[in-house]
Scaffold this motif. Structure first.
Motif: not given
Length: 163
Positions: A13-26
């Motif tokens: 999903l990140v690869d297909q989007s225009s997002i350059e950086e993604f961070m997830y915390e849980h």
């Protein structure tokens, strides 16, 4: 904690989007994704920082030069004098001879006045003796090679002060 399938889905999903950086915390787990474009931008910044790091290194060298300041003007004058001098160079690889035969005197010495067509030496290449002419009218200031020395193509042989 996320399962492998979920991580793969997030990557897709990140690869297909225009997002350059993604961070997830849980619950104490972190996932941070960056696209190649973001990495390339970071690499450019690193490359730009390297010259900035080299600039401070140069001033550390300058104090050494400043300590030798009394000698520096002498070198500057020598360079100015050399820049006014004409270099007679070897047109080929061979052996330098300052005279036509071992018994004969040298063609030129320091202080000898020469004309454009004056023979100043011989360069022997493959058993052929090639007379080298001054190419300029002036005075021989320095002889840069020894009799019988091997010389390279383009190697300076004489310094001449043009008139």
């Amino acid at each position: 904690m996320l399962k492998i399938q979920e991580i793969r889905e997030i990557i897709r999903l990140v690869d297909q989007s225009s997002i350059e950086e993604f961070m997830y915390e849980h619950e104490g787990s972190k996932i941070k994704l960056k696209k190649k474009g973001a990495l390339a931008a970071q690499q450019k910044v690193v490359i730009q920082e390297q010259p900035v790091q080299q600039i401070p290194a140069q001033p550390s060298v300058q104090p050494v030069v400043q300590q030798n300041e009394p000698q520096q003007p002498v070198h500057t004058e020598e360079k100015k004098e050399e820049s006014n001098l004409h270099k007679i160079t070897s047109p080929m690889v061979g052996t330098f001879y300052n005279s036509s035969s071992p018994e004969a005197g040298p063609y030129v010495q320091t202080g000898t006045k020469v004309k454009q067509d004056s023979v100043v030496c011989i360069v022997e290449a493959m058993k052929l003796f090639n007379e080298i002419e001054a190419e300029v009218t002036g005075e021989i200031v320095e002889i840069l090679v020894e009799n019988g020395q091997l010389v390279e193509y383009g190697q300076p042989l004489f310094l001449v002060k043009p008139e």
